[in-house]
Write an enzyme that holds these catalytic residues in place. Structure first.
Site, short mmCIF file in Angstrom:
data_model
loop_
_atom_site.label_atom_id
_atom_site.label_comp_id
_atom_site.label_asym_id
_atom_site.label_seq_id
_atom_site.Cartn_x
_atom_site.Cartn_y
_atom_site.Cartn_z
N GLU A 72 51.46 57.20 47.79
CA GLU A 72 51.93 56.93 49.12
C GLU A 72 53.29 56.15 49.26
O GLU A 72 53.54 55.39 50.24
CB GLU A 72 50.83 56.40 50.21
N GLU A 113 43.16 62.56 47.85
CA GLU A 113 42.51 61.85 48.74
C GLU A 113 42.05 62.48 50.11
O GLU A 113 42.94 63.18 50.58
CB GLU A 113 42.97 60.31 49.37
#
Length: 348
Positions: A95, A240
């Site tokens: 991220e 995820e």
């Protein structure tokens, strides 16, 4: 096509050996590990569990600026365990964005990916172990309708070269996809059934594609964004996805149970835009982690730290056994198992 992320940000979690045994006893055959924890890697030996091995953001600078450091990292964390640990991917950074709190790391992601890839390639393992990075949905500028998906203009100079390198290396882009955050941030326009996979009808009609759930719409907006770069075809792994059971708006036990059960049921299927490509997906997370913040991040676990299941569903053979039991109790033919459980192999 389902795995589970093994996070360790808790002071009350089981040992690595206990965790790997929990994966195996629950027929969870894929794992995402966020850093090369040596105890976890040792415990994974000969387990048969396929692994996404993470490179923490804090390691990116060293790997990016020194090819020898990357070679040493691969030797220590990959070659020392291969092939008894089935490392499938190396996720270099998580991220990272050129805008926002992680912007300092952005300059290092691509060169770190390149150096790690070259170290893996030098060992002749680049076809077995794919090197990538994981992004989140904040890099998407437009997601509606999904066919008009595009990356933000201020991240293109960062992301386009990464996508180009993944194309060269035949590696997928890893993307963290959370319908929960989209729903909780905009409940006026996004219905809860659409977010939980429970809408009975198509909610979004986008040309030839119809969307009954938000997960597929978000995933296809990423597919479209990649296509719209005109760089080339790069696959997507959902690295995820999850739903919290407490700590925020819409974060309830029942909502989490329904979302996660339906996410597992979805295993083996593609999206409307790419129906023939089953979506490899990793549930976040294995445990509730009491040292994460903010509060909502503490409540994503499939299991409690005591190893007790939070939700009454299973994976693979466990799910099939439950369906057979339900069928025998209700005296009904088991006609839908091929849809709920595409195959035992699809959950490997």
């Amino acid at each position: 096509q389902i795995g589970v992320c093994y996070g360790m940000m808790g002071n009350n979690l089981p040992s690595a050996n206990e965790v790997i045994n929990l994966y195996r006893s629950n027929n969870i055959r894929r794992m995402r590990l966020y850093d090369p924890n040596q105890a976890a890697l040792q415990a994974l030996r000969n387990s048969g569990i396929e692994l996404i091995l993470g490179v923490p953001n804090s390691d990116l600078q060293g790997l990016a600026t020194n090819a020898d450091t990357a070679r040493q990292w691969v030797q220590r964390n990959v070659l020392n365990f291969w092939p008894s640990v089935k490392i499938k991917y190396i996720a270099v950074g998580n991220e990272v964005s050129p805008v926002g709190g992680s912007s300092w790391y952005a300059q290092y992601v691509l060169p770190a990916v390149q150096n790690v890839y070259q170290a893996v390639r030098a060992q002749g393992l680049h076809d077995q172990i794919k090197v990538s990075t994981a992004i989140d949905m904040t890099l998407i500028g437009n997601s509606y309708p999904p066919s008009q998906g595009s990356f933000r203009g201020d991240v293109r100079s960062y992301l386009d070269p990464i996508i180009g390198y993944l194309l060269y290396a035949s590696a997928p882009l890893h993307v963290n996809v959370y319908p929960y955050f989209s729903y909780s941030g905009n409940p006026r326009d996004i219905s809860l059934p659409y977010a939980l996979f429970t809408s009975p009808n198509v909610v979004v009609r986008d040309g030839q594609y119809g969307y009954q759930n938000l997960f597929d719409a978000m995933l296809d907006s990423v597919h479209a964004a990649i296509d719209n770069t005109r760089i080339g075809y790069v696959e997507v792994v959902v690295s995820e996805s999850g739903w919290p059971s407490d700590g925020g708006f819409g974060a309830t036990y029942d909502n989490a149970r329904v979302y996660l059960d339906n996410l597992v049921r979805r295993a083996g299927r593609g999206s409307p835009r790419r129906p023939s490509k089953p979506t490899e997906t990793y549930i976040f997370a294995m445990f509730d982690e009491n040292q994460k913040s903010p509060e909502i991040e503490k409540h994503f676990g499939l299991f409690k730290p005591s190893k007790e299941k939070k939700y009454p569903f299973g994976f693979g053979a466990q799910r099939m056994q439950r369906l057979l039991l339900m069928s025998s109790m209700q005296h009904i033919p088991l006609r839908v198992t091929c849809k709920l459980e595409p195959s035992s192999q699809s959950l490997l």
